[in-house]
Design an enzyme around this catalytic site. Sequence first.
Site, mmCIF file in Angstrom:
data_model
loop_
_atom_site.group_PDB
_atom_site.id
_atom_site.type_symbol
_atom_site.label_atom_id
_atom_site.label_comp_id
_atom_site.label_asym_id
_atom_site.label_seq_id
_atom_site.Cartn_x
_atom_site.Cartn_y
_atom_site.Cartn_z
ATOM 1 N N ASP A 175 3.651 9.561 -10.484
ATOM 2 C CA ASP A 175 2.816 10.596 -9.863
ATOM 3 C C ASP A 175 2.606 11.724 -10.873
ATOM 4 O O ASP A 175 3.573 12.202 -11.468
ATOM 5 C CB ASP A 175 3.551 11.108 -8.609
ATOM 6 C CG ASP A 175 2.828 12.271 -7.950
ATOM 7 O OD1 ASP A 175 1.607 12.411 -8.153
ATOM 8 O OD2 ASP A 175 3.499 13.036 -7.209
ATOM 9 N N ASP A 199 1.853 14.908 -5.442
ATOM 10 C CA ASP A 199 1.631 14.613 -4.019
ATOM 11 C C ASP A 199 2.511 13.460 -3.541
ATOM 12 O O ASP A 199 2.339 12.982 -2.418
ATOM 13 C CB ASP A 199 0.139 14.318 -3.739
ATOM 14 C CG ASP A 199 -0.357 13.070 -4.448
ATOM 15 O OD1 ASP A 199 0.410 12.456 -5.230
ATOM 16 O OD2 ASP A 199 -1.522 12.684 -4.224
ATOM 17 N N ASP A 209 -0.503 7.724 -9.502
ATOM 18 C CA ASP A 209 -1.936 7.890 -9.769
ATOM 19 C C ASP A 209 -2.268 7.490 -11.205
ATOM 20 O O ASP A 209 -1.383 7.147 -11.999
ATOM 21 C CB ASP A 209 -2.363 9.335 -9.460
ATOM 22 C CG ASP A 209 -1.473 10.365 -10.141
ATOM 23 O OD1 ASP A 209 -1.147 10.165 -11.326
ATOM 24 O OD2 ASP A 209 -1.098 11.360 -9.470
ATOM 25 N N ASP A 255 -7.706 -5.820 -9.437
ATOM 26 C CA ASP A 255 -7.617 -6.635 -8.235
ATOM 27 C C ASP A 255 -9.004 -6.730 -7.601
ATOM 28 O O ASP A 255 -9.665 -5.705 -7.415
ATOM 29 C CB ASP A 255 -6.651 -5.962 -7.249
ATOM 30 C CG ASP A 255 -5.681 -6.927 -6.621
ATOM 31 O OD1 ASP A 255 -6.159 -7.863 -5.955
ATOM 32 O OD2 ASP A 255 -4.472 -6.747 -6.784
ATOM 33 N N ASP A 270 -7.660 -11.555 -4.772
ATOM 34 C CA ASP A 270 -6.897 -11.527 -3.525
ATOM 35 C C ASP A 270 -7.332 -12.640 -2.569
ATOM 36 O O ASP A 270 -8.527 -12.782 -2.278
ATOM 37 C CB ASP A 270 -7.133 -10.160 -2.869
ATOM 38 C CG ASP A 270 -6.173 -9.875 -1.743
ATOM 39 O OD1 ASP A 270 -4.974 -9.750 -2.017
ATOM 40 O OD2 ASP A 270 -6.628 -9.775 -0.584
ATOM 41 N N GLU A 286 -5.174 -15.561 -6.164
ATOM 42 C CA GLU A 286 -3.979 -15.639 -5.328
ATOM 43 C C GLU A 286 -4.124 -16.912 -4.512
ATOM 44 O O GLU A 286 -4.965 -16.980 -3.620
ATOM 45 C CB GLU A 286 -3.863 -14.411 -4.420
ATOM 46 C CG GLU A 286 -2.548 -14.389 -3.692
ATOM 47 C CD GLU A 286 -2.511 -13.407 -2.530
ATOM 48 O OE1 GLU A 286 -1.412 -13.077 -2.087
ATOM 49 O OE2 GLU A 286 -3.587 -12.994 -2.044
ATOM 50 N N HIS A 306 4.184 -7.229 -5.510
ATOM 51 C CA HIS A 306 4.159 -6.226 -4.442
ATOM 52 C C HIS A 306 4.248 -6.828 -3.047
ATOM 53 O O HIS A 306 4.341 -6.094 -2.065
ATOM 54 C CB HIS A 306 2.885 -5.398 -4.579
ATOM 55 C CG HIS A 306 1.667 -6.246 -4.345
ATOM 56 N ND1 HIS A 306 1.275 -7.230 -5.228
ATOM 57 C CD2 HIS A 306 0.799 -6.283 -3.320
ATOM 58 C CE1 HIS A 306 0.203 -7.828 -4.747
ATOM 59 N NE2 HIS A 306 -0.107 -7.266 -3.594
HETATM 60 C C1 NOJ Z 1 -2.604 -10.317 -0.547
HETATM 61 C C2 NOJ Z 1 -2.183 -9.023 -1.194
HETATM 62 O O1 NOJ Z 1 -1.368 -9.309 -2.323
HETATM 63 C C3 NOJ Z 1 -1.457 -8.245 -0.118
HETATM 64 O O2 NOJ Z 1 -0.760 -7.125 -0.623
HETATM 65 C C4 NOJ Z 1 -2.459 -7.857 0.933
HETATM 66 O O3 NOJ Z 1 -1.794 -7.234 1.994
HETATM 67 C C5 NOJ Z 1 -3.220 -9.083 1.469
HETATM 68 N N1 NOJ Z 1 -3.593 -10.008 0.463
HETATM 69 C C6 NOJ Z 1 -4.472 -8.655 2.167
HETATM 70 O O4 NOJ Z 1 -5.409 -8.159 1.234
#
Ligand code: NOJ
Length: 589
Positions: free
Chosen positions: A51, A55, A59, A128, A230, A284, A359
């Site tokens: 950060d 906040d 970022d 992404d 994604d 993904e 993540h």
């Molecule tokens: C996969 C992503 O990696 C995840 O973090 C997200 O919640 C879902 N797709 C929906 O976009």
Amino acid sequence: MTRRLAFVPLALALLAWPAAQASQAPGADAPRKAWWKEVVVYQIYPRSFQDSDGDGIGDLRGIISRLDYVQSLGVDVVWLNPIYESPNDDNGYDISDYRAIMRQMGTMADFDAMLAGMHQRGIKLVMDLVVNHSSDEHAWFKQSRASRDNPYRDYYHWWPAERGVPAKRWSFFDEEANAWRYDATTNAYYLHYFSRKQPDLNWENPKLRREVYELMKFWFDKGVDGFRMDVIPFISKDTSFPPLPASYGGNYVAYYARGPHLHEYLQEMNREVLSRYDVMTVGEGAGVAIEDALDFVDEDRKELQTFFHFEVADWGRRKGDFMYPDPDNRRLPDLKDVFTRWDRVFEKKGWGTVYLGNHDQSRMLSRYGNDTPPYRVASAKMLLTLLLTMRATPYVYYGDELGMANIRFREISDYRDLQTINYYTRLKREGGDVAGFLAAQAEVSRDNGRTPMQWTAATNAGFSTATPWIRVNPDHESVNVEAEERAPDSVLSYFRRLLRLRKSEPTLVYGAYQLLDRDNPEVFAYTRSLDGRSLLVALSFSASGGRTAIPAGQAPGKVLINNLATSPVQAAQLELAPYQAVVLELDRK
Ligand code: NOJ
């Protein structure tokens, strides 16, 4: 035929190979060379990295301030989770403007400075691409829901209520697990595989596809070096929305990943956009069965370069419900089998990826290693050794180079992830075992992987001057960059050495993989061989160490890296200490 179906639950200065060497043809037994096969990727979850403006939320200016650190790791590429304008129902995976930067993250000028800072340091940027769905606050959706004859109506999937209730579709994040949401404005249901605030885009509409290709070009023209896509296998839908075919046995995820025009659209995206840029792509691969893998990444099909499969992530999880751990699904030979069968898929065509955390997962160390004090450092190094010695592009998640661990929240009020919160809400309403669920989430929740980067031992780990958006792991007092920079035997120091080894050994990138000692419950051992050179990798996954034989006809040669001070080499075998990891040369006898 039984199909193996993956459930979605729900990585110094650059030491590049000399250019002459990189352009040589590989050995006859090796895959075709490409820059994106040779890179090591470092994933940054921007909300949690640094950060800069006090906040409590990471970022872009914060990332800029840490670029020297990222460069010092020796990684080639950064993958950044979404930083686009978003109401943050799902931390940026709900995008309301694909061409704008989220206010909390900074401005487009900050983005340009970040990208330039990366490129100056020889680091590429992968963004992404989230285009299975948008936010319900995107201008397209606001139009779409306004009236049935709106020009944007067909940008999304609508089911008119006068046709009755649509056939069930399961949602990952919905409070009722229902992917159809009734909208009174037009007396119709809209489809959302994820949360109610993430309506699915209608890829069957050529106008929508054109919009996506244009926004991809917007970022490529800015100089972005690739996209992580994604849930890309979910984009095509049978718009007659029939009941789930019985052959799927209730596995919605597998069904979602096999839409009727999926490969047509990926080929069109390649033709229209990807083929025009020298970029990298990783899908993904949610729900993709191993039998279907090459359909996505066989070079001759001109779709994607790589994707993430979920079988390593599913190990240790309950089959059919990834929200719970399963201690009976944690046998080491099964994990070896996953790596081995996925390596085989890409022996002749395509290319793989390897990751042990991201993540959407709890921390690698806590899942596959041992985060208790005596074993923490060794097992974190051991897992990094696995990551960087596979034949696949490695993805290292921020903090794993330090050995960050699960935070293990106890209270629902500590959680920030809608996946955990919405599941909990439903369970509570239905009178389910809420205490059991919380115990499970302490191990598997995505929030375990989202706690702030640990820079120092100070308050908030040097991440922010304000209270962070999610709690900092109290172990930052000992596990942090500042402390590990000073210690030659830290996880961080080992990671840098290991990365130099990968970058200096083409055998670790392109060499053939051969599993050894498959049934050994404690040791994961394999060889990597290229052009007559053979390396042995031996990894102890056990608090009692383990032993494995040197392959017949070979003698142990030079040790290239070892995570402990003691040598495991004992004549014709290796005697590994707990969580020991070693890479050594094999010499012919
Ligand atoms: C996969 C992503 O990696 C995840 O973090 C997200 O919640 C879902 N797709 C929906 O976009």
